[in-house]
Design an enzyme around this catalytic site. Structure first.
Site: not given
Length: 230
Positions: A14, A33, A93, A98, A120, A141, A144, A153, A191
């Site tokens: 992503m 990263d 996630e 986070k 998500s 959001h 993919n 979103e 989702n």
């Protein structure tokens, strides 16, 4: 506030997709990263995607070079966010990861910077509470694969202000993507429907209703989905 520089946290599937489309839209992007191998892989994916477009005649070599030149891979968080107008997080996630990330970002990023999560499923309000600017925190959001999917979103947390929503709406416009605005709820909008559909497909297989192959074919042809749920 005009967005010129974007920091993308995470160089995975992503993250590199978000970095790519932002760079293609003309933004200066830092992609961060935790290890060089992840950055190298992310940059390689961006290059591969662009070269695929080059072969199809959708982009020129000059444009490929320009896009790659606008993505700067970095390892240090401070280098990623110190000049950013907008920070988009696309890390795994995991709630604690986070929250820790946003706590760090909040201390290093300019006070005027907007904060957005590509999550998500994780609460926008909960992540925003890890910062001292929850009103500038918003869900953003992507889907993919990011370069191909046309929707973002926008998820409003309890404190998200209208200005933060507008920032993502304007970003989406520059990325040639449509937006839907969603109040925070489990699964958001897409989702909320997709996950139960996948679950029902699995239950149907368990009950012997049909085979995996025929379930996927049924959904592809019967509902015109590009792929089956399984």
């Amino acid at each position: 506030m005009e967005i010129k520089k974007i920091a993308v946290l995470g160089a995975g599937q992503m993250g590199n997709g978000i970095a790519q489309v932002c760079a293609q839209a003309g933004y200066e992007v830092t992609m961060r990263d935790i290890a060089q191998k992840f950055l190298d892989s992310g940059m390689a994916t961006i290059k591969k995607n662009l070269e695929r477009g080059l072969k199809k005649g959708k982009i020129t070599q000059e444009e490929v070079d320009a896009v790659l030149g606008r993505v700067k891979p970095v390892l240090e968080m401070k280098d990623a966010v110190k000049d950013a107008d907008l920070i988009i997080e696309a890390i795994p996630e995991i709630v604690k990861l986070k929250l820790d990330t946003w706590n760090e970002v909040d201390k290093l990023a300019p006070q005027e910077a907007y904060l957005a999560s590509n999550t998500s499923s994780i609460s926008i309000t909960q992540m925003a509470a890890a910062t001292k600017r929850p009103e500038k925190f918003v869900g953003c959001h992507f889907f993919n694969p990011v370069p191909a999917m046309g929707l973002i979103e926008i998820i409003k947390g309890a404190a998200t202000n209208d200005e933060s929503v507008e920032v993502i709406k304007q970003l989406a416009k520059k990325l040639n993507k449509q937006t839907v605005i969603v109040n925070e709820a489990p699964g958001f909008a897409v989702n909320r429907l997709l996950v139960p559909a996948i679950n029902e497909a699995i239950f149907a297989i368990q009950e012997g209703v049909t085979t995996v192959e025929d379930m996927d074919l049924s959904i592809k042809l019967g509902l015109n989905w590009p792929m089956g749920p399984l």
